[in-house]
Design a protein around this motif. Structure first.
Motif, PDB file in Angstrom:
ATOM      1  N   LEU A 127      -2.122  11.159  -9.399  1.00 35.37           N
ATOM      2  CA  LEU A 127      -2.632  10.019  -8.644  1.00 35.37           C
ATOM      3  C   LEU A 127      -3.380   9.080  -9.584  1.00 35.37           C
ATOM      4  O   LEU A 127      -4.034   9.537 -10.524  1.00 35.37           O
ATOM      5  CB  LEU A 127      -3.585  10.499  -7.540  1.00 35.37           C
ATOM      6  CG  LEU A 127      -3.042  11.576  -6.603  1.00 35.37           C
ATOM      7  CD1 LEU A 127      -4.167  12.143  -5.752  1.00 35.37           C
ATOM      8  CD2 LEU A 127      -1.937  11.003  -5.732  1.00 35.37           C
ATOM      9  N   SER A 166      -2.370   5.125  -5.831  1.00 30.85           N
ATOM     10  CA  SER A 166      -1.039   5.596  -5.470  1.00 30.85           C
ATOM     11  C   SER A 166      -0.686   6.752  -6.394  1.00 30.85           C
ATOM     12  O   SER A 166      -1.459   7.109  -7.273  1.00 30.85           O
ATOM     13  CB  SER A 166      -0.014   4.467  -5.609  1.00 30.85           C
ATOM     14  OG  SER A 166       0.030   4.008  -6.942  1.00 30.85           O
ATOM     15  N   ARG A 178       1.843   9.939   7.298  1.00 22.71           N
ATOM     16  CA  ARG A 178       0.481   9.975   6.771  1.00 22.71           C
ATOM     17  C   ARG A 178       0.185  11.375   6.256  1.00 22.71           C
ATOM     18  O   ARG A 178       0.535  12.361   6.898  1.00 22.71           O
ATOM     19  CB  ARG A 178      -0.530   9.584   7.840  1.00 22.71           C
ATOM     20  CG  ARG A 178      -0.488   8.102   8.101  1.00 22.71           C
ATOM     21  CD  ARG A 178      -1.638   7.666   8.970  1.00 22.71           C
ATOM     22  NE  ARG A 178      -1.615   6.226   9.057  1.00 22.71           N
ATOM     23  CZ  ARG A 178      -2.617   5.448   8.686  1.00 22.71           C
ATOM     24  NH1 ARG A 178      -3.718   5.975   8.223  1.00 22.71           N
ATOM     25  NH2 ARG A 178      -2.525   4.149   8.790  1.00 22.71           N
ATOM     26  N   ALA A 210      -3.275   9.029   2.741  1.00 20.73           N
ATOM     27  CA  ALA A 210      -2.258   8.240   2.054  1.00 20.73           C
ATOM     28  C   ALA A 210      -1.045   8.125   2.960  1.00 20.73           C
ATOM     29  O   ALA A 210      -0.913   8.875   3.932  1.00 20.73           O
ATOM     30  CB  ALA A 210      -1.866   8.904   0.736  1.00 20.73           C
ATOM     31  N   VAL A 218       3.238   8.168  -2.821  1.00 19.38           N
ATOM     32  CA  VAL A 218       2.256   7.813  -1.797  1.00 19.38           C
ATOM     33  C   VAL A 218       1.459   6.590  -2.218  1.00 19.38           C
ATOM     34  O   VAL A 218       1.310   6.307  -3.410  1.00 19.38           O
ATOM     35  CB  VAL A 218       1.284   8.984  -1.518  1.00 19.38           C
ATOM     36  CG1 VAL A 218       2.018  10.182  -0.937  1.00 19.38           C
ATOM     37  CG2 VAL A 218       0.508   9.385  -2.759  1.00 19.38           C
ATOM     38  N   THR A 219       0.950   5.896  -1.234  1.00 16.12           N
ATOM     39  CA  THR A 219       0.026   4.786  -1.437  1.00 16.12           C
ATOM     40  C   THR A 219      -1.238   5.113  -0.675  1.00 16.12           C
ATOM     41  O   THR A 219      -1.178   5.492   0.507  1.00 16.12           O
ATOM     42  CB  THR A 219       0.618   3.464  -0.898  1.00 16.12           C
ATOM     43  OG1 THR A 219       1.828   3.198  -1.605  1.00 16.12           O
ATOM     44  CG2 THR A 219      -0.343   2.318  -1.089  1.00 16.12           C
ATOM     45  N   GLY A 220      -2.374   4.988  -1.342  1.00 11.20           N
ATOM     46  CA  GLY A 220      -3.645   5.357  -0.737  1.00 11.20           C
ATOM     47  C   GLY A 220      -4.172   4.341   0.236  1.00 11.20           C
ATOM     48  O   GLY A 220      -3.965   3.141   0.091  1.00 11.20           O
ATOM     49  N   PRO A 254     -10.034   6.518  -2.885  1.00 11.19           N
ATOM     50  CA  PRO A 254      -9.214   7.628  -3.380  1.00 11.19           C
ATOM     51  C   PRO A 254      -9.974   8.956  -3.373  1.00 11.19           C
ATOM     52  O   PRO A 254     -11.203   8.959  -3.396  1.00 11.19           O
ATOM     53  CB  PRO A 254      -8.859   7.210  -4.807  1.00 11.19           C
ATOM     54  CG  PRO A 254      -9.831   6.167  -5.191  1.00 11.19           C
ATOM     55  CD  PRO A 254     -10.337   5.538  -3.931  1.00 11.19           C
TER      56      PRO A 254
END
Length: 98
Positions: A29, A43, A55, A67, A80-82, A86
């Motif tokens: 990440l 991400s 999710r 994410a 994934v996109t946060g 984070p």
């Protein structure tokens, strides 16, 4: 002094919750400042299978965050996109007193 151009991140084991099921997986990440968004974005990839737009709750030894799965990479990991802060320390955020 660092100009924060290099991404900060976490690589290692994480706990992942997908649809109420918890598993352990390997993750890579990263977080960086996005000048267009005006904030830190994060991400990466997690070694679990999840459909796009699913999710996931990702927990590292430093914290948890949510994410959204975006796609499956050629090796079967989920990208994934946060959403929000984070689940690992980020100097840009911690230095801002958040």
């Amino acid at each position: 002094m660092s100009e924060h151009e290099e991404p900060e991140g976490y690589e290692g084991e994480v706990a992942v919750v997908v649809d109420g099921v918890t598993s352990t997986a390997r993750a890579a990440l990263g977080a960086r400042f996005d000048p267009l968004a005006g904030s830190v974005v994060w991400s990466g990839r997690v070694a679990v299978q999840a459909s796009a737009r699913t999710r996931l709750e990702i927990t590292t030894p430093h914290g948890s965050s949510v994410a959204e799965a975006t796609e499956t990479d050629p090796w079967g990991n989920t990208r994934v996109t946060g959403i929000g802060r984070p689940p690992f320390p980020v100097e840009l955020l911690d230095g801002a007193g958040r």
